[in-house]
Design a protein around this motif. Sequence first.
Motif, PDB file in Angstrom:
ATOM      1  N   LEU A 174       0.836  -1.195   0.000  1.00 29.93           N
ATOM      2  CA  LEU A 174       0.000   0.000   0.000  1.00 29.93           C
ATOM      3  C   LEU A 174       0.874   1.250   0.000  1.00 29.93           C
ATOM      4  O   LEU A 174       1.922   1.269   0.652  1.00 29.93           O
ATOM      5  CB  LEU A 174      -0.893   0.032   1.243  1.00 29.93           C
ATOM      6  CG  LEU A 174      -2.186  -0.768   1.258  1.00 29.93           C
ATOM      7  CD1 LEU A 174      -2.815  -0.686   2.642  1.00 29.93           C
ATOM      8  CD2 LEU A 174      -3.163  -0.248   0.228  1.00 29.93           C
ATOM      9  N   ALA A 207      -2.636   6.005   0.277  1.00 33.85           N
ATOM     10  CA  ALA A 207      -3.811   5.142   0.314  1.00 33.85           C
ATOM     11  C   ALA A 207      -4.077   4.651   1.736  1.00 33.85           C
ATOM     12  O   ALA A 207      -5.229   4.603   2.182  1.00 33.85           O
ATOM     13  CB  ALA A 207      -3.601   3.949  -0.625  1.00 33.85           C
ATOM     14  N   ARG A 264      -6.284   2.099  -4.365  1.00 34.58           N
ATOM     15  CA  ARG A 264      -5.014   1.455  -4.717  1.00 34.58           C
ATOM     16  C   ARG A 264      -4.948   1.159  -6.208  1.00 34.58           C
ATOM     17  O   ARG A 264      -3.902   1.305  -6.837  1.00 34.58           O
ATOM     18  CB  ARG A 264      -4.825   0.156  -3.916  1.00 34.58           C
ATOM     19  CG  ARG A 264      -3.457  -0.458  -4.150  1.00 34.58           C
ATOM     20  CD  ARG A 264      -3.125  -1.555  -3.166  1.00 34.58           C
ATOM     21  NE  ARG A 264      -1.728  -1.922  -3.307  1.00 34.58           N
ATOM     22  CZ  ARG A 264      -1.274  -2.785  -4.219  1.00 34.58           C
ATOM     23  NH1 ARG A 264      -2.127  -3.372  -5.036  1.00 34.58           N
ATOM     24  NH2 ARG A 264       0.010  -3.063  -4.302  1.00 34.58           N
TER      25      ARG A 264
END
Length: 455
Positions: free
Chosen positions: A71, A75, A126
């Motif tokens: 990630l 995000a 994402r």
Amino acid sequence: MNDIRIPLTDKSIVQLATPKEGWYLARDTELKGFFVVVGKRKRTFTVQGDLRQGGRRASSIRVSIGDTRELTTRAARAIAKEYLAQISRGQRPKTAKQDGEAGLGQVGNEVNTEVAAVTLRHAWQRYLEAHLVRKGRSEKTISGYRDHVERIFAEWLDTSLGGLAEDPARVAEKHDEITKDNGPYIANGCMRTLRAIYNHARKTNRSLPRDNPADAVDWNEEKRRDTGMGISDLTEWFRELAVLENPIRREFHLLTLLCGSRTTALQQVKPSHIDFHSRTLHIEKPKGGRKRAFDIPLSREMILCLIRAIRVGRQMYPLQSQKWVFPGDSESGHLAETKEDRDTLSKWGNDLRQTFRTIATAAGVSEFDAKLLMNHSIPGVNAGYVTRHKLLEDHLRSQQQAISTAVFSALGKFLTEDAALRGWLGHGASRRATSELGVEPGAQGEEQDKMRRAA
């Protein structure tokens, strides 16, 4: 090691020291309750907040968001804000299996959320950053995905992907609903978007079910929109185009027909993209991003079209025309909206791409060459051995000229009989276009000479 407090960014997280034993916390200075658990082998984005009941602190909830290698910090921070908002409302963030049910079970005073608890909102964020933006997808492509997720699927944004996968009937019903409200094509497009986001999320969330929720959909039949023109249809279309009020839009639609390119790519054409010496137009950002950039060979008619566009653009938009071949009043400075009233111009946009392909066949251009001219993917292993820029020098340019000749041959006697057509494209119009460019002496004078020689 002792806990630390730093501004969490992708760069600062990579630079965090690895503990010899145990773990420590790197807390974010920007968002309270958001931190990274730094261990010997793994670094995990985590959020922690106080769950209150009746105004009193009931427990402290710690929720694992995801691995820092999977990630982005941006995000993860967005997910953390949503989790903290839920906790502040007295709600426990839900796992995929518990979506729509009661809160999480506790281990002591902590709650660990499985990675499968990722919601559509999290997965979309994402997918947007790691797939669409990073791979240079066009703004039009991104806005299409965003419309599907943030408008059509707005009520599902905080629903877990695992929950959707476990209830495929819900997805099938949604597809039926969208078909009824928005049409079969949009319904199919939305489900393709959901399928892509789910597949992307599952790469880093193996606890998600293997079956994609979009597999439950009974897809609507889609037929290719057959809106192209044949040679016999061109005369009336040219008459409509000749009386179009805006001359920049007139040249834009003509160039779209002559090269068969997508409108979004042509809107962003710059004067620097035109090479009058090699007679090519560089398309910098076609569909598929910069890696698919290519050169279009220019026929004589296409060169004259570009010259007229540049001349008129300098007269109508002196500032914007310094950067764009098709300038406009938009925020970007170039022509932004290319749709026309069908009563004014019957064919535009994709209609003209289909027409280009149709006329190419009528002009005797092979399917292989037409695909190269339109920058389409060529199937088969042998396509990889084709050196496009070598074909561009002579062969593809001659094929392009054959198509343009077929287009203008359709006008016949109307080119001299119709006043609007004669004033725009008739004898002497080309000379007027090049002589009225109004460029200054010196380097720009050389540019003018190149234009005239190319024309």
